[in-house]
Design an enzyme around this catalytic site. Structure first.
Site, PDB file in Angstrom:
ATOM      1  CB  SER A   1      -5.529  -4.238  -2.938  1.00 23.22           C
ATOM      2  OG  SER A   1      -5.616  -5.397  -2.131  1.00 23.22           O
TER       3      SER A   1
ATOM      4  CE1 TYR B   1      -0.946  -5.081  -3.725  1.00 21.82           C
ATOM      5  CE2 TYR B   1      -2.234  -6.439  -2.415  1.00 21.82           C
ATOM      6  CZ  TYR B   1      -2.004  -6.038  -3.693  1.00 21.82           C
ATOM      7  OH  TYR B   1      -3.238  -6.270  -4.889  1.00 21.82           O
TER       8      TYR B   1
HETATM    9  N1  LIG Z   1      -5.854  -9.803  -9.285  1.00 21.65           N
HETATM   10  C1  LIG Z   1      -6.516  -9.410  -8.538  1.00 21.65           C
HETATM   11  O1  LIG Z   1      -7.484 -10.169  -7.763  1.00 21.65           O
HETATM   12  C2  LIG Z   1      -6.465  -7.889  -7.790  1.00 21.65           C
HETATM   13  C3  LIG Z   1      -6.931  -8.128  -6.518  1.00 21.65           C
HETATM   14  C4  LIG Z   1      -6.457  -6.272  -5.854  1.00 21.65           C
HETATM   15  C5  LIG Z   1      -6.184  -5.604  -6.513  1.00 21.65           C
HETATM   16  N2  LIG Z   1      -4.717  -6.048  -7.435  1.00 21.65           N
HETATM   17  C6  LIG Z   1      -4.259  -4.523  -8.116  1.00 21.65           C
HETATM   18  O2  LIG Z   1      -5.066  -4.467  -9.154  1.00 21.65           O
HETATM   19  C7  LIG Z   1      -4.016  -4.359  -9.831  1.00 21.65           C
HETATM   20  C8  LIG Z   1      -3.120  -5.235 -11.587  1.00 21.65           C
HETATM   21  O3  LIG Z   1      -2.850  -5.992 -11.041  1.00 21.65           O
HETATM   22  P1  LIG Z   1      -3.493  -7.324 -12.119  1.00 21.65           P
HETATM   23  O4  LIG Z   1      -3.822  -8.271 -10.870  1.00 21.65           O
HETATM   24  O5  LIG Z   1      -3.967  -7.273 -12.901  1.00 21.65           O
HETATM   25  O6  LIG Z   1      -1.670  -8.488 -12.076  1.00 21.65           O
HETATM   26  P2  LIG Z   1      -0.989  -8.575 -12.993  1.00 21.65           P
HETATM   27  O7  LIG Z   1       0.268  -9.277 -13.555  1.00 21.65           O
HETATM   28  O8  LIG Z   1      -1.729  -9.186 -14.525  1.00 21.65           O
HETATM   29  O9  LIG Z   1      -0.690  -7.069 -14.652  1.00 21.65           O
HETATM   30  C9  LIG Z   1       0.321  -6.371 -13.280  1.00 21.65           C
HETATM   31  C10 LIG Z   1       0.880  -6.036 -14.286  1.00 21.65           C
HETATM   32  O10 LIG Z   1       2.033  -4.696 -13.822  1.00 21.65           O
HETATM   33  C11 LIG Z   1       3.667  -5.162 -14.404  1.00 21.65           C
HETATM   34  N3  LIG Z   1       4.493  -4.004 -13.063  1.00 21.65           N
HETATM   35  C12 LIG Z   1       4.669  -4.948 -12.404  1.00 21.65           C
HETATM   36  N4  LIG Z   1       5.400  -4.392 -11.559  1.00 21.65           N
HETATM   37  C13 LIG Z   1       6.191  -3.368 -12.651  1.00 21.65           C
HETATM   38  C14 LIG Z   1       6.721  -2.119 -12.654  1.00 21.65           C
HETATM   39  N5  LIG Z   1       7.587  -1.614 -11.619  1.00 21.65           N
HETATM   40  N6  LIG Z   1       6.379  -0.773 -13.810  1.00 21.65           N
HETATM   41  C15 LIG Z   1       5.871  -1.449 -14.194  1.00 21.65           C
HETATM   42  N7  LIG Z   1       4.478  -2.485 -14.680  1.00 21.65           N
HETATM   43  C16 LIG Z   1       5.505  -3.548 -13.242  1.00 21.65           C
HETATM   44  C17 LIG Z   1       3.803  -6.242 -14.473  1.00 21.65           C
HETATM   45  O11 LIG Z   1       4.612  -6.613 -15.903  1.00 21.65           O
HETATM   46  C18 LIG Z   1       2.249  -7.254 -14.921  1.00 21.65           C
HETATM   47  O12 LIG Z   1       2.141  -7.114 -16.238  1.00 21.65           O
HETATM   48  C19 LIG Z   1      -1.881  -4.272  -9.482  1.00 21.65           C
HETATM   49  O13 LIG Z   1      -1.961  -3.126  -8.794  1.00 21.65           O
HETATM   50  C20 LIG Z   1      -2.507  -5.012  -8.460  1.00 21.65           C
HETATM   51  O14 LIG Z   1      -1.939  -4.936  -7.061  1.00 21.65           O
HETATM   52  C21 LIG Z   1      -5.340  -7.046  -8.598  1.00 21.65           C
END
Ligand SMILES: NC(=O)c1ccc[n+]([C@@H]2O[C@H](COP(=O)([O-])OP(=O)(O)OC[C@H]3O[C@@H](n4cnc5c(N)ncnc54)[C@H](O)[C@@H]3O)[C@@H](O)[C@H]2O)c1
Length: 269
Positions: free
Chosen positions: A146, A159
């Site tokens: 991230s 985080y």
């Molecule tokens: N969306 C953003 O702006 C952003 C920014 C920086 C980093 N990220 C990172 O990107 C990645 C994806 O996030 P996203 O934005 O698509 O979020 P999202 O919430 O749409 O998807 C995350 C998925 O991970 C699953 N999940 C959570 N904990 C879990 C576990 N213990 N075991 C299995 N599955 C689990 C959830 O059920 C969900 O379906 C994450 O690692 C997040 O930290 C996202």
């Protein structure tokens, strides 16, 4: 890019939503042989896999997985290798949790969980997949970190710490495994409009879509980039986040974010 993913077997954690779901869809569109989506949200996983399976028959497997539990991650990789007939070419350690909270209210248990889900989950995935990648002569592991790894943010101490640890682990292991043809890349996916932002009242206006993020990630993976950074905002953190001469500017920025968040604006980044 198509050539890099065509006829390959990929595992994506957090594959039922947001960036992970788009990674699954885009790799299938690029001709992947099999995509294994893993998620702890069983209902969503079933629904999305059913939809993908209808478009790509025989190529999709959903495995209900809790990446915070080592045995669950090991079982995922075992099932994925069976589905891929002994092969796992890509592991996208994408699932993660933001866990915003003032530091004063965080407990040891919560810190432990933050690292289990954001750090040890991916690490366990690496441990599980390495024997398979070694046996097949190579592979690519992609760990989704991230922007907070580059510019750690207030009210997200757990985080920020866990995602920074994940990025350091990934870069260290990249050079350790390079000569075995096992590639590792970190991803800073941008500010992405996904359900992750729901509790903050939605993503900021300048967020990119999960599809834009997924396509950018796959392009960076195909180019074997060390750290795949998709937005200018995060590129600036990478450029200016660590040099002493930019310290005052970085402090001004992150202090502004901290104050906005303290007054209730959790969209502030
Ligand atoms: N969306 C953003 O702006 C952003 C920014 C920086 C980093 N990220 C990172 O990107 C990645 C994806 O996030 P996203 O934005 O698509 O979020 P999202 O919430 O749409 O998807 C995350 C998925 O991970 C699953 N999940 C959570 N904990 C879990 C576990 N213990 N075991 C299995 N599955 C689990 C959830 O059920 C969900 O379906 C994450 O690692 C997040 O930290 C996202």
């Amino acid at each position: 890019m198509k050539k890099y993913f065509e006829d390959k077997v990929a595992v994506v954690t957090g594959g039922a939503s947001g960036i992970g779901l788009c990674l699954c869809e885009e790799m299938l569109a690029l001709g992947a042989r099999a995509v294994v989506a893993a998620d702890m949200n069983e209902d969503k996983l079933k629904a999305e896999c059913k939809r993908l399976e209808a478009a790509y028959p025989g190529k999709v497997l959903g495995v209900c997985t809790d990446i915070a539990k080592q045995e669950s991650v090991f079982d995922l990789i075992k099932q994925a290798a069976e589905f891929g007939v002994g092969h796992v070419d890509f592991l996208f350690n994408n699932a993660g949790r933001g866990l915003p909270k003032p530091f004063d209210f965080t407990t040891d248990e919560e810190w432990k969980y933050a690292f289990e889900v954001n750090f040890y989950g991916p690490l366990n995935g690496v441990r599980a997949v390495l024997p398979i990648m070694r046996a097949q002569g190579g592979g690519h592991i992609v760990n989704v970190s991230s922007g907070v790894a580059l510019s750690p943010m207030a009210f997200q101490t757990m985080y920020s710490a866990a995602k920074a640890a994940l990025m350091a682990f990934t870069s260290a292991l990249r050079s350790e495994l390079w000569d075995e043809n096992i590639r590792l890349s970190s991803v800073i996916p941008g500010i992405v409009a996904t359900p992750m932002w729901d509790k903050a009242g939605g993503a900021p206006d300048f967020a990119i879509t999960p599809q834009e993020s997924a396509l950018g990630i796959l392009k960076g993976v195909a180019a074997n980039q060390r750290i795949i950074i998709l937005m200018e905002y995060d590129l600036n953190s990478a450029k200016y986040g660590f040099l002493p001469e930019y310290g005052d500017q970085m402090d001004a920025h992150v202090l502004d974010v901290a104050r906005q968040r303290r007054s209730g604006n959790f969209k502030a980044v």
